[in-house]
Design a protein around this motif. Structure first.
Motif, PDB file in Angstrom:
ATOM      1  N   ILE A 126       0.833  -1.203   0.000  1.00 44.64           N
ATOM      2  CA  ILE A 126       0.000   0.000   0.000  1.00 44.64           C
ATOM      3  C   ILE A 126       0.868   1.254   0.000  1.00 44.64           C
ATOM      4  N   VAL A 127       1.888   1.268   0.861  1.00 43.04           N
ATOM      5  CA  VAL A 127       2.789   2.425   0.936  1.00 43.04           C
ATOM      6  C   VAL A 127       3.493   2.632  -0.401  1.00 43.04           C
ATOM      7  N   GLN A 128       3.957   1.536  -1.010  1.00 39.81           N
ATOM      8  CA  GLN A 128       4.679   1.640  -2.274  1.00 39.81           C
ATOM      9  C   GLN A 128       3.792   2.208  -3.368  1.00 39.81           C
ATOM     10  N   ILE A 129       2.575   1.693  -3.482  1.00 40.49           N
ATOM     11  CA  ILE A 129       1.672   2.131  -4.556  1.00 40.49           C
ATOM     12  C   ILE A 129       1.275   3.590  -4.368  1.00 40.49           C
ATOM     13  N   ALA A 130       0.874   3.956  -3.148  1.00 36.54           N
ATOM     14  CA  ALA A 130       0.444   5.338  -2.884  1.00 36.54           C
ATOM     15  C   ALA A 130       1.599   6.313  -3.054  1.00 36.54           C
ATOM     16  N   SER A 136       5.597  11.384  -7.029  1.00 38.13           N
ATOM     17  CA  SER A 136       6.299  11.458  -8.310  1.00 38.13           C
ATOM     18  C   SER A 136       5.360  12.104  -9.324  1.00 38.13           C
ATOM     19  N   GLY A 137       5.936  12.533 -10.442  1.00 44.83           N
ATOM     20  CA  GLY A 137       5.131  13.084 -11.529  1.00 44.83           C
ATOM     21  C   GLY A 137       4.362  14.344 -11.168  1.00 44.83           C
ATOM     22  N   LYS A 138       3.162  14.491 -11.752  1.00 48.22           N
ATOM     23  CA  LYS A 138       2.354  15.693 -11.559  1.00 48.22           C
ATOM     24  C   LYS A 138       1.936  15.890 -10.101  1.00 48.22           C
ATOM     25  N   ASN A 139       1.644  14.781  -9.418  1.00 43.02           N
ATOM     26  CA  ASN A 139       1.233  14.910  -8.018  1.00 43.02           C
ATOM     27  C   ASN A 139       2.383  15.422  -7.148  1.00 43.02           C
ATOM     28  N   THR A 141       4.720  17.443  -8.267  1.00 43.92           N
ATOM     29  CA  THR A 141       4.806  18.868  -8.608  1.00 43.92           C
ATOM     30  C   THR A 141       3.810  19.679  -7.787  1.00 43.92           C
ATOM     31  N   ALA A 142       2.600  19.154  -7.646  1.00 45.99           N
ATOM     32  CA  ALA A 142       1.582  19.847  -6.841  1.00 45.99           C
ATOM     33  C   ALA A 142       2.000  19.925  -5.372  1.00 45.99           C
ATOM     34  N   LEU A 143       2.556  18.842  -4.832  1.00 49.41           N
ATOM     35  CA  LEU A 143       3.016  18.842  -3.441  1.00 49.41           C
ATOM     36  C   LEU A 143       4.183  19.807  -3.265  1.00 49.41           C
ATOM     37  N   ASN A 144       5.070  19.872  -4.267  1.00 46.19           N
ATOM     38  CA  ASN A 144       6.173  20.834  -4.212  1.00 46.19           C
ATOM     39  C   ASN A 144       5.654  22.263  -4.076  1.00 46.19           C
ATOM     40  N   GLN A 145       4.592  22.590  -4.817  1.00 42.47           N
ATOM     41  CA  GLN A 145       4.049  23.943  -4.764  1.00 42.47           C
ATOM     42  C   GLN A 145       3.467  24.247  -3.386  1.00 42.47           C
ATOM     43  N   VAL A 146       2.830  23.252  -2.783  1.00 42.53           N
ATOM     44  CA  VAL A 146       2.329  23.441  -1.420  1.00 42.53           C
ATOM     45  C   VAL A 146       3.498  23.673  -0.470  1.00 42.53           C
ATOM     46  N   MET A 147       4.553  22.879  -0.629  1.00 51.00           N
ATOM     47  CA  MET A 147       5.718  22.985   0.242  1.00 51.00           C
ATOM     48  C   MET A 147       6.379  24.351   0.128  1.00 51.00           C
ATOM     49  N   ILE A 148       6.501  24.871  -1.089  1.00 47.25           N
ATOM     50  CA  ILE A 148       7.166  26.165  -1.255  1.00 47.25           C
ATOM     51  C   ILE A 148       6.341  27.270  -0.618  1.00 47.25           C
ATOM     52  N   GLU A 149       5.029  27.159  -0.678  1.00 45.37           N
ATOM     53  CA  GLU A 149       4.184  28.168  -0.031  1.00 45.37           C
ATOM     54  C   GLU A 149       4.328  28.105   1.488  1.00 45.37           C
ATOM     55  N   HIS A 347      10.157  21.706 -11.723  1.00 45.54           N
ATOM     56  CA  HIS A 347      10.035  20.933 -12.955  1.00 45.54           C
ATOM     57  C   HIS A 347      10.436  21.745 -14.185  1.00 45.54           C
ATOM     58  N   THR A 348      10.550  23.074 -14.049  1.00 45.18           N
ATOM     59  CA  THR A 348      10.972  23.900 -15.176  1.00 45.18           C
ATOM     60  C   THR A 348      12.355  24.509 -14.976  1.00 45.18           C
TER      61      THR A 348
END
Length: 510
Positions: A126-130, A136-139, A141-149, A347-348
């Motif tokens: 379960i941990v591996q799949i989630a 990784s990927g787009k998700n 990137t979204a977490l990174n944006q939350v972290m930077i804020e 990512h850019t």
């Protein structure tokens, strides 16, 4: 023969059997079988080299390596440990089936000792799949944006207002780095409490005050963790650890988490999946403490080390800062006083020097031990062609810090920080070799194979975001620029990033 003579004979036979059985159990009679690695039991029954290994594991392994070669077996506290010191063989070990060499057996013992619940293959899956889905990927990137804020929120509060904004603030570099990462990461992953809002609006000061309290408690918990994980706490330590666990279990209870907002999707899906396979709410809460420890115990120390290395090497600091500012300009941004208006989009942004500096930091400070249980008699073929038989019930360990990260055959001046070590002159990624063979794994800060840390991409991104924000928000200096970097706490070798003795900085808001 009289009754008493017969009874005495039976008693002596039983005593002899018990003694011989005990001596067999503690390894007195174990001999090296044909094709097995060199065996070194030391001179103390059962304990073997336990004290030597605990006192200074790196120096002990170097001595054994010099004495026995690239593979050897030592007795440590009743356990026979096979150490493989040739990194060219690592790939073969990582690819071995779990029916022969398994990580989860040992990992489950650690989790049970430290967090109080038994794990199964289902939980690991379960941990591996989630994690693959959300880290990784787009998700990601979204977490990174939350972290930077959240990092911006922490920095805004640290900068203060009015007269406070332009004054030197002296702080311990380790505490500064670790607490900053902890506060931002905790809010990014575990969300915020509705009651901390004031008139329906967010009040960052309230959130960060709670996070600071959590940070202090987490530090106490983490200091107990090595003994806790190995089941070696004394009565006082057990009392302290239980008190801290109860504190975190209250904060991380499923009831409290369900009422928070902006909890990361990674955490919410893990909790839901654990509930679906029958985990009680108590076990889910214990699992969340495991997630908290796994996500925080190494990233904060790693953030400290990269900042410390950059501050101690002005040429590295200058080069990385120029690269970051250039990368921001290429995304249409300008670094202005304060720096908090920038949008860090990893990512850019192309930052090969920063990437190399992060990898160099992990090479020098990651002391993780890759641990496997030998599930059945297994033949291991080394890179030099020699084959050895590993005995069922033994343990197989890799210690990359000694055998790989600081190996002078692979890295020149292996204990020296070189921020561009992983780049060729043309900016491409460098390859590394040993004995003329290209290495598949030339650093292993996050373990290896299928059990490699699933949060490694987020952890590296946290380090990069922290450095970028520090370079664009602050001018910094070490209080004592001539002082050498602090020594590490060697008792944590095997658990991840080394932790240092204190040193101090003065961050100056731009």
């Amino acid at each position: 023969m009289s009754f008493w003579a017969a009874a005495l004979f039976a008693f002596l036979a039983l005593l002899l059997t018990s003694v011989l059985g005990g001596l067999y159990t503690i390894g007195v009679f174990r001999k090296r079988a044909p094709n097995e690695p060199p065996l070194d039991k030391g001179f103390i029954p059962w304990l073997g080299y336990g004290m030597n290994f605990k006192k200074n594991s790196t120096e002990f392994l170097k001595r054994m390596w010099k004495r026995h070669g690239d593979i050897f077996t030592v007795l440590v506290g009743g356990n026979y440990l096979h150490f493989v010191m040739d990194p060219c063989t690592y790939r073969q070990i990582m690819r071995e089936s779990k029916e022969k060499i398994d990580f989860n057996t040992f990992g489950s013992i650690i989790v049970l000792n430290a967090f109080g619940f038994p794990t199964t293959d289902i939980h690991h899956k379960i941990v591996q799949i989630a994690s693959n889905k959300y880290l990784s990927g787009k998700n990601l990137t979204a977490l990174n944006q939350v972290m930077i804020e959240k990092l911006k929120t922490v920095f805004i509060q640290r900068q203060g207002s009015g007269e406070e904004k332009k004054s030197w603030q002296q702080d311990g570099l380790f505490r500064f780095s670790y607490k900053t990462i902890f506060q931002a990461s905790f809010l990014s992953l575990f969300g915020m409490d509705p009651e901390k809002r004031v008139e329906g609006k967010e009040n960052p000061k309230n959130y960060l005050t709670q996070c600071e309290e959590l940070y202090e408690a987490f530090q106490k918990f983490d200091r107990l963790f090595p003994q806790m994980a190995l089941g070696m706490l004394d009565s006082i330590g057990k009392e302290k650890s239980n008190k801290l666990k109860n504190y975190f279990w209250d904060i991380l209870s499923i009831k409290n988490i369900s009422q928070k907002y902006e909890v990361s999707r990674w955490v919410t899906e893990l909790v839901q999946q654990m509930a679906d396979v029958g985990m009680t709410e108590k076990m889910q809460t214990q699992f969340l403490l495991l997630l908290l420890w796994a996500s925080q115990a190494n990233t904060g120390p790693a953030a400290f080390w990269i900042l410390a290395y950059l501050l101690k090497h002005p040429e590295a600091l200058k080069a990385v800062k120029e690269e970051v500012e250039k990368a921001l300009r290429e995304t249409g941004q300008e670094v202005k006083p304060g720096g908090l208006s920038i949008n860090v989009s990893l990512h850019t942004m192309k930052t090969p020097l920063l990437d190399s500096a992060v990898e160099e930091t992990l090479r020098l400070t990651a002391g993780s031990i890759v641990f496997r249980s030998v599930m059945q008699d297994t033949d291991l073929k080394m890179a030099d062609g020699k084959e050895y038989t590993l005995r069922k019930g033994d343990r197989l360990l890799l210690f990359p810090f000694v055998a790989l990260h600081t190996n002078p055959e692979i890295y020149s001046d292996p204990h020296t920080f070189k921020y561009d070590r992983f780049l060729n002159p043309d900016g491409t990624k460098k390859e590394f070799y040993k004995n003329g063979k290209k290495l598949k794994y030339y650093t292993l800060p996050f373990g290896g194979g299928t059990t490699m840390c699933p949060g490694r991409f987020f952890a590296v991104n946290e380090m990069k975001m922290f450095v970028i924000m520090m370079l664009t928000c602050f001018e910094m200096e070490l209080v004592n620029a001539e002082e050498e970097l602090p020594p590490v706490n060697e008792s944590r070798y095997g658990l991840g990033i080394a932790q240092p003795e204190p040193c101090w900085i003065r961050p100056w808001p731009i």
